[in-house]
Design a protein around this motif. Sequence first.
Motif, PDB file in Angstrom:
ATOM      1  N   ALA A  77      16.839  -6.751  -7.144  1.00  7.97           N
ATOM      2  CA  ALA A  77      15.418  -7.136  -7.332  1.00  7.97           C
ATOM      3  C   ALA A  77      15.146  -6.709  -8.829  1.00  7.97           C
ATOM      4  O   ALA A  77      15.204  -5.791  -9.167  1.00  7.97           O
ATOM      5  CB  ALA A  77      14.521  -6.614  -6.489  1.00  7.97           C
ATOM      6  N   LYS A  78      14.356  -7.900  -9.418  1.00  7.67           N
ATOM      7  CA  LYS A  78      13.380  -7.638 -10.481  1.00  7.67           C
ATOM      8  C   LYS A  78      12.116  -7.179  -9.959  1.00  7.67           C
ATOM      9  O   LYS A  78      11.465  -8.162  -9.701  1.00  7.67           O
ATOM     10  CB  LYS A  78      13.625  -8.887 -11.419  1.00  7.67           C
ATOM     11  N   ILE A  79      11.622  -6.289 -10.764  1.00  7.13           N
ATOM     12  CA  ILE A  79      10.317  -5.729 -10.610  1.00  7.13           C
ATOM     13  C   ILE A  79       9.453  -6.637 -11.725  1.00  7.13           C
ATOM     14  O   ILE A  79       9.504  -6.213 -12.796  1.00  7.13           O
ATOM     15  CB  ILE A  79       9.646  -4.284 -10.826  1.00  7.13           C
ATOM     16  N   LYS A  80       8.711  -7.444 -11.228  1.00  9.28           N
ATOM     17  CA  LYS A  80       7.996  -8.490 -12.313  1.00  9.28           C
ATOM     18  C   LYS A  80       7.050  -7.802 -13.049  1.00  9.28           C
ATOM     19  O   LYS A  80       6.909  -7.995 -14.187  1.00  9.28           O
ATOM     20  CB  LYS A  80       7.573  -9.695 -11.612  1.00  9.28           C
ATOM     21  N   ALA A  81       6.070  -7.168 -12.285  1.00 12.00           N
ATOM     22  CA  ALA A  81       4.742  -6.608 -12.978  1.00 12.00           C
ATOM     23  C   ALA A  81       4.087  -5.627 -11.910  1.00 12.00           C
ATOM     24  O   ALA A  81       4.104  -6.008 -10.824  1.00 12.00           O
ATOM     25  CB  ALA A  81       3.765  -7.743 -13.086  1.00 12.00           C
ATOM     26  N   VAL A  82       3.710  -4.439 -12.559  1.00 14.86           N
ATOM     27  CA  VAL A  82       3.086  -3.660 -11.962  1.00 14.86           C
ATOM     28  C   VAL A  82       2.083  -3.213 -12.975  1.00 14.86           C
ATOM     29  O   VAL A  82       2.377  -2.671 -13.957  1.00 14.86           O
ATOM     30  CB  VAL A  82       3.757  -2.298 -11.553  1.00 14.86           C
ATOM     31  N   ALA A  83       0.667  -3.439 -12.405  1.00 14.19           N
ATOM     32  CA  ALA A  83      -0.389  -3.374 -13.592  1.00 14.19           C
ATOM     33  C   ALA A  83      -1.621  -2.529 -13.010  1.00 14.19           C
ATOM     34  O   ALA A  83      -1.978  -2.859 -11.906  1.00 14.19           O
ATOM     35  CB  ALA A  83      -0.830  -4.535 -14.195  1.00 14.19           C
ATOM     36  N   VAL A  84      -2.250  -1.717 -13.788  1.00 16.64           N
ATOM     37  CA  VAL A  84      -3.436  -1.118 -13.469  1.00 16.64           C
ATOM     38  C   VAL A  84      -4.467  -1.344 -14.444  1.00 16.64           C
ATOM     39  O   VAL A  84      -4.263  -1.167 -15.849  1.00 16.64           O
ATOM     40  CB  VAL A  84      -2.947   0.191 -13.291  1.00 16.64           C
ATOM     41  N   ASN A  85      -5.579  -1.463 -14.018  1.00 14.58           N
ATOM     42  CA  ASN A  85      -6.686  -1.634 -15.032  1.00 14.58           C
ATOM     43  C   ASN A  85      -6.863  -0.340 -16.090  1.00 14.58           C
ATOM     44  O   ASN A  85      -6.376   0.597 -15.474  1.00 14.58           O
ATOM     45  CB  ASN A  85      -8.129  -1.837 -14.284  1.00 14.58           C
ATOM     46  N   LYS A  86      -7.206  -0.712 -17.265  1.00 13.74           N
ATOM     47  CA  LYS A  86      -7.004   0.375 -18.063  1.00 13.74           C
ATOM     48  C   LYS A  86      -8.158   1.569 -17.731  1.00 13.74           C
ATOM     49  O   LYS A  86      -7.771   2.704 -17.890  1.00 13.74           O
ATOM     50  CB  LYS A  86      -7.860  -0.278 -19.552  1.00 13.74           C
ATOM     51  N   ARG A 141      -6.510   3.990 -15.279  1.00 16.13           N
ATOM     52  CA  ARG A 141      -4.969   4.520 -15.645  1.00 16.13           C
ATOM     53  C   ARG A 141      -5.287   6.014 -15.638  1.00 16.13           C
ATOM     54  O   ARG A 141      -6.200   6.692 -15.746  1.00 16.13           O
ATOM     55  CB  ARG A 141      -4.425   3.817 -16.748  1.00 16.13           C
ATOM     56  N   GLY A 142      -3.961   6.861 -15.270  1.00 13.67           N
ATOM     57  CA  GLY A 142      -4.141   8.080 -15.183  1.00 13.67           C
ATOM     58  C   GLY A 142      -4.563   8.753 -14.136  1.00 13.67           C
ATOM     59  O   GLY A 142      -4.405  10.114 -13.868  1.00 13.67           O
ATOM     60  N   ARG A 143      -4.518   8.211 -13.239  1.00 10.74           N
ATOM     61  CA  ARG A 143      -4.795   8.327 -11.688  1.00 10.74           C
ATOM     62  C   ARG A 143      -3.657   8.292 -10.670  1.00 10.74           C
ATOM     63  O   ARG A 143      -3.745   8.596  -9.452  1.00 10.74           O
ATOM     64  CB  ARG A 143      -5.976   7.797 -11.109  1.00 10.74           C
ATOM     65  N   GLY A 144      -2.501   8.002 -11.227  1.00  7.76           N
ATOM     66  CA  GLY A 144      -1.096   7.866 -10.231  1.00  7.76           C
ATOM     67  C   GLY A 144      -1.103   6.591  -9.462  1.00  7.76           C
ATOM     68  O   GLY A 144      -0.315   6.359  -8.759  1.00  7.76           O
ATOM     69  N   ILE A 145      -2.261   5.658  -9.921  1.00  2.00           N
ATOM     70  CA  ILE A 145      -2.236   4.381  -9.000  1.00  2.00           C
ATOM     71  C   ILE A 145      -0.658   3.566  -9.222  1.00  2.00           C
ATOM     72  O   ILE A 145      -0.061   3.389  -8.510  1.00  2.00           O
ATOM     73  CB  ILE A 145      -3.235   3.587  -9.448  1.00  2.00           C
ATOM     74  N   GLY A 146      -0.482   3.420 -10.373  1.00  9.04           N
ATOM     75  CA  GLY A 146       0.838   2.645 -11.013  1.00  9.04           C
ATOM     76  C   GLY A 146       2.043   3.615 -10.350  1.00  9.04           C
ATOM     77  O   GLY A 146       3.049   2.564  -9.950  1.00  9.04           O
ATOM     78  N   ALA A 147       2.042   4.782 -10.469  1.00  6.80           N
ATOM     79  CA  ALA A 147       3.160   5.392  -9.907  1.00  6.80           C
ATOM     80  C   ALA A 147       3.312   5.235  -8.302  1.00  6.80           C
ATOM     81  O   ALA A 147       4.362   4.964  -7.855  1.00  6.80           O
ATOM     82  CB  ALA A 147       3.125   6.821 -10.271  1.00  6.80           C
ATOM     83  N   ALA A 148       2.202   4.986  -7.788  1.00  4.34           N
ATOM     84  CA  ALA A 148       2.164   4.943  -6.498  1.00  4.34           C
ATOM     85  C   ALA A 148       2.547   3.516  -6.019  1.00  4.34           C
ATOM     86  O   ALA A 148       3.482   3.171  -5.003  1.00  4.34           O
ATOM     87  CB  ALA A 148       0.884   5.100  -5.638  1.00  4.34           C
ATOM     88  N   LEU A 149       2.197   2.438  -6.675  1.00  5.92           N
ATOM     89  CA  LEU A 149       2.400   1.006  -6.655  1.00  5.92           C
ATOM     90  C   LEU A 149       4.147   0.946  -6.794  1.00  5.92           C
ATOM     91  O   LEU A 149       4.779   0.218  -5.986  1.00  5.92           O
ATOM     92  CB  LEU A 149       1.736   0.074  -7.722  1.00  5.92           C
ATOM     93  N   THR A 208      10.813   6.408 -16.986  1.00  6.37           N
ATOM     94  CA  THR A 208      11.871   7.310 -16.655  1.00  6.37           C
ATOM     95  C   THR A 208      11.246   8.513 -15.816  1.00  6.37           C
ATOM     96  O   THR A 208      11.957   9.002 -14.825  1.00  6.37           O
ATOM     97  CB  THR A 208      12.094   7.857 -17.885  1.00  6.37           C
ATOM     98  N   ARG A 209       9.857   8.756 -15.828  1.00  6.30           N
ATOM     99  CA  ARG A 209       9.158   9.664 -14.978  1.00  6.30           C
ATOM    100  C   ARG A 209       9.444   9.178 -13.459  1.00  6.30           C
ATOM    101  O   ARG A 209       9.241   9.829 -12.405  1.00  6.30           O
ATOM    102  CB  ARG A 209       7.804   9.918 -15.266  1.00  6.30           C
ATOM    103  N   GLN A 210       9.494   7.781 -13.326  1.00  2.94           N
ATOM    104  CA  GLN A 210       9.537   7.152 -11.977  1.00  2.94           C
ATOM    105  C   GLN A 210      10.995   7.230 -11.463  1.00  2.94           C
ATOM    106  O   GLN A 210      11.203   6.528 -10.490  1.00  2.94           O
ATOM    107  CB  GLN A 210       8.833   5.819 -11.915  1.00  2.94           C
ATOM    108  N   GLY A 211      11.943   7.628 -12.383  1.00  2.00           N
ATOM    109  CA  GLY A 211      13.333   7.470 -12.017  1.00  2.00           C
ATOM    110  C   GLY A 211      14.254   6.432 -12.357  1.00  2.00           C
ATOM    111  O   GLY A 211      15.354   6.305 -12.233  1.00  2.00           O
ATOM    112  N   PHE A 212      13.657   5.810 -13.384  1.00  2.00           N
ATOM    113  CA  PHE A 212      14.285   4.473 -13.935  1.00  2.00           C
ATOM    114  C   PHE A 212      14.929   5.118 -15.201  1.00  2.00           C
ATOM    115  O   PHE A 212      14.532   5.884 -15.831  1.00  2.00           O
ATOM    116  CB  PHE A 212      13.357   3.422 -14.117  1.00  2.00           C
ATOM    117  N   THR A 213      16.111   4.428 -15.388  1.00  3.60           N
ATOM    118  CA  THR A 213      16.613   4.525 -16.805  1.00  3.60           C
ATOM    119  C   THR A 213      16.146   3.320 -17.977  1.00  3.60           C
ATOM    120  O   THR A 213      15.985   2.327 -17.464  1.00  3.60           O
ATOM    121  CB  THR A 213      18.270   4.404 -16.797  1.00  3.60           C
TER     122      THR A 213
END
Length: 99
Positions: A5-14, A17-25, A56-61
Amino acid sequence: MIRYAKIKAVAVNKDARGRGIGAALLKRCVQLYWQLDCMLLFGEFETTRAPDPYYTRQGFTVPEHGQTHDVGTLLCGVPMRLGAGPGETLFYRWRGRIR
């Protein structure tokens, strides 16, 4: 059949950011795709963005810009390269021990 699967987009309003929302998504995306028996997840981000260890923090290369990764030999024995489009940088993650 190999599933990927291709992850198309994960975006968090500016402002959020910095609250872990993107990481959770992104974590939830990974969980869902693993439940669907995907073996490989990948995506791209704009190369113009400053290098950031986010993926990389989320486990991706995250290979160097312009590099490709041989996925075919691992998946089906036939050389096949995975890479990013123009102006993009690849990120990917294998399920389990395959790398």
